[in-house]
Design a protein around this motif. Structure first.
Motif, PDB file in Angstrom:
ATOM      1  N   ARG A  28      30.275 -26.983 -16.292  1.00  0.00           N
ATOM      2  CA  ARG A  28      31.291 -25.951 -16.391  1.00  0.00           C
ATOM      3  C   ARG A  28      32.664 -26.585 -16.189  1.00  0.00           C
ATOM      4  NH1 ARG A  28      29.748 -21.071 -16.957  1.00  0.00           N
ATOM      5  NH2 ARG A  28      31.888 -20.383 -16.559  1.00  0.00           N
ATOM      6  N   TYR A  36      35.126 -13.655  -4.961  1.00  0.00           N
ATOM      7  CA  TYR A  36      35.964 -13.481  -6.136  1.00  0.00           C
ATOM      8  C   TYR A  36      37.376 -13.036  -5.819  1.00  0.00           C
ATOM      9  CZ  TYR A  36      33.385  -9.242  -5.025  1.00  0.00           C
ATOM     10  OH  TYR A  36      32.766  -8.222  -4.351  1.00  0.00           O
ATOM     11  N   ASP A  44      34.336 -17.332 -15.815  1.00  0.00           N
ATOM     12  CA  ASP A  44      33.196 -17.070 -16.689  1.00  0.00           C
ATOM     13  C   ASP A  44      33.337 -17.745 -18.052  1.00  0.00           C
ATOM     14  OD1 ASP A  44      31.669 -15.542 -14.935  1.00  0.00           O
ATOM     15  OD2 ASP A  44      32.720 -13.691 -15.442  1.00  0.00           O
ATOM     16  N   SER A 101      37.014 -20.511  -8.178  1.00  0.00           N
ATOM     17  CA  SER A 101      35.770 -20.803  -8.879  1.00  0.00           C
ATOM     18  C   SER A 101      36.030 -21.161 -10.333  1.00  0.00           C
ATOM     19  CB  SER A 101      34.841 -19.586  -8.815  1.00  0.00           C
ATOM     20  OG  SER A 101      35.390 -18.526  -9.579  1.00  0.00           O
ATOM     21  N   ASP A 139      30.420 -15.247  -8.416  1.00  0.00           N
ATOM     22  CA  ASP A 139      31.145 -15.723  -7.240  1.00  0.00           C
ATOM     23  C   ASP A 139      31.276 -14.594  -6.225  1.00  0.00           C
ATOM     24  OD1 ASP A 139      32.704 -16.948  -5.404  1.00  0.00           O
ATOM     25  OD2 ASP A 139      34.234 -17.634  -6.800  1.00  0.00           O
ATOM     26  N   ASN A 142      34.718 -14.921 -11.713  1.00  0.00           N
ATOM     27  CA  ASN A 142      33.370 -15.318 -12.081  1.00  0.00           C
ATOM     28  C   ASN A 142      32.399 -14.279 -11.530  1.00  0.00           C
ATOM     29  OD1 ASN A 142      30.702 -16.644 -11.968  1.00  0.00           O
ATOM     30  ND2 ASN A 142      31.815 -18.449 -12.640  1.00  0.00           N
TER      31      ASN A 142
END
Length: 283
Positions: free
Chosen positions: A223, A77, A86, A83, A74, A71
Motif C-alpha cells: 500500500r 480514523y 483506502d 494511515s 483504521d 481508511n
C-alpha cells in the motif's frame, strides 16, 4: 593575520552572496504568485493551525496545514494522516511508478524486504470532504452502540468511560478536527486538475509518498503512504500577524480540538505549487 584588504573582500563577497540568495528567493516567490492561483481555498483554524514550535522562537509566526486520510479498516480514523488511505492501493502505486514485487520476490517478501525510495508526487486535498461526514457517522454509530450497551449494564464503569470517550471524540470531530482530506495522488498535476477542477475546494500540492508492505510471505500486500506534504508550514506575513492579535497568549497553547475555530484564512497555491497565506480574519 588576515589583512584589512582581504577582510573587506570577504565581507563584500558575503554581502553579495546574501543579496543573491534573497534575490533568488524573491524571484521564486514572484514566479509562484504570478497569474491565477492553482488553488485558492478557504480554511479555518481546524485546517490551518498556529505552529507550536514557532511560538518558542523569535523567527515569527507560522501556520501548519492539518490534513487527514481515511481508511475503513483504521480504528484511529480521527487522527491526522495516521494511515494509508483506502484509495492508495497497489493499482495507485503502479500509477506512481512504484515497482511492486512479483513472483518469488513477493512470495518470499521477508527474505527480499524491498525498500523502494520515496517519490515526489502531487496529492489532492479536498476541503469539506464527504469523508469527514463518514468519520462523523462512524463516531455517531460507536457512541450509539455504547449507549445501548450501557442500558443493559447501567453500573458498568468501563462502559461509562467508553461512552464518555466516544461522545468526546464525536464532539471534537464535529467542532474542531480538520475537514481537509487527501483523496488522490498522481504524477501529472494537469491530469489531476482535470479530474478535480474546483480550485476553491481541491488543493493540488507536492508531497512525498512511500510504499509499505504488510502480511506474511504469500499474503503480502503493498500500500501507499503519504509521508508528508512538500510544504506544510507557512509563514504568516508581517502585515497579517496583527489580525491574529485577538488570540493573545492562547495562540501558544495546544488546542484539543474541543472548541470552534477562531479564524478563517484563504490559502493560495501558485504556479510552483507552493502555498502562501492570502488573508486571515477572525470568525
Amino acid at each position: 593575520m588576515i589583512s584589512t584588504r582581504l577582510q573587506n573582500i570577504l565581507y563584500l563577497a558575503a554581502l553579495i552572496l546574501v543579496l543573491a540568495v534573497n534575490a533568488f528567493v524573491l524571484v521564486r516567490v514572484y514566479q509562484n504568485r504570478t497569474g491565477t492561483p492553482k488553488s485558492l481555498v478557504e480554511l479555518t483554524e481546524r485546517e490551518l493551525r498556529p505552529s507550536y514550535s514557532s511560538f518558542n522562537e523569535n523567527s515569527g509566526l507560522a501556520m501548519d496545514v492539518v490534513w487527514r486520510t481515511f481508511n475503513q479498516n483504521d480504528t484511529d480514523y480521527y487522527w491526522s494522516s495516521s494511515s494509508s488511505p483506502d484509495w492508495f492501493d497497489e493499482a495507485k502505486l503502479r500509477q506512481l511508478d512504484f515497482q511492486i514485487p512479483e513472483g518469488e520476490k513477493r512470495e518470499n517478501h521477508r527474505r527480499y524486504r524491498p525498500r523502494p525510495l520515496p517519490k515526489r508526487v502531487f496529492v489532492v486535498l479536498e476541503m469539506n470532504s464527504p469523508l469527514h461526514d463518514q468519520v462523523v457517522a462512524r463516531l455517531e454509530k460507536k457512541a450509539a452502540e455504547t449507549r445501548d450497551k450501557l442500558l443493559h449494564d447501567p453500573a458498568g464503569k468501563e462502559l461509562q468511560a467508553s461512552l464518555k470517550s466516544a461522545e468526546n471524540n464525536l464532539e471534537k470531530e464535529k467542532v474542531g478536527r480538520s475537514r481537509l482530506f487527501a483523496v488522490d495522488a498522481g504524477l501529472d498535476a494537469d491530469v489531476l486538475r482535470a479530474a478535480y477542477p474546483d480550485r476553491s475546494r481541491y488543493i493540488i500540492a507536492r508531497a512525498i509518498v512511500r510504499m509499505q508492505s504488510s502480511g506474511g510471505n504469500k499474503s503480502t500486500k503493498y500500500r501507499g503512504w503519504i509521508a508528508r506534504l512538500g510544504i506544510a508550514r507557512i509563514n504568516v506575513p508581517k502585515d497579517l500577524r496583527d489580525r491574529l492579535s485577538f488570540l493573545g497568549n492562547s495562540a501558544t497553547s495546544y488546542r484539543m480540538y474541543d472548541k470552534p475555530p477562531r479564524y478563517k484564512a484563504s490559502l493560495g497555491y501558485g504556479s510552483r505549487f507552493e502555498p502562501w497565506l492570502v488573508s486571515i480574519n477572525a470568525m
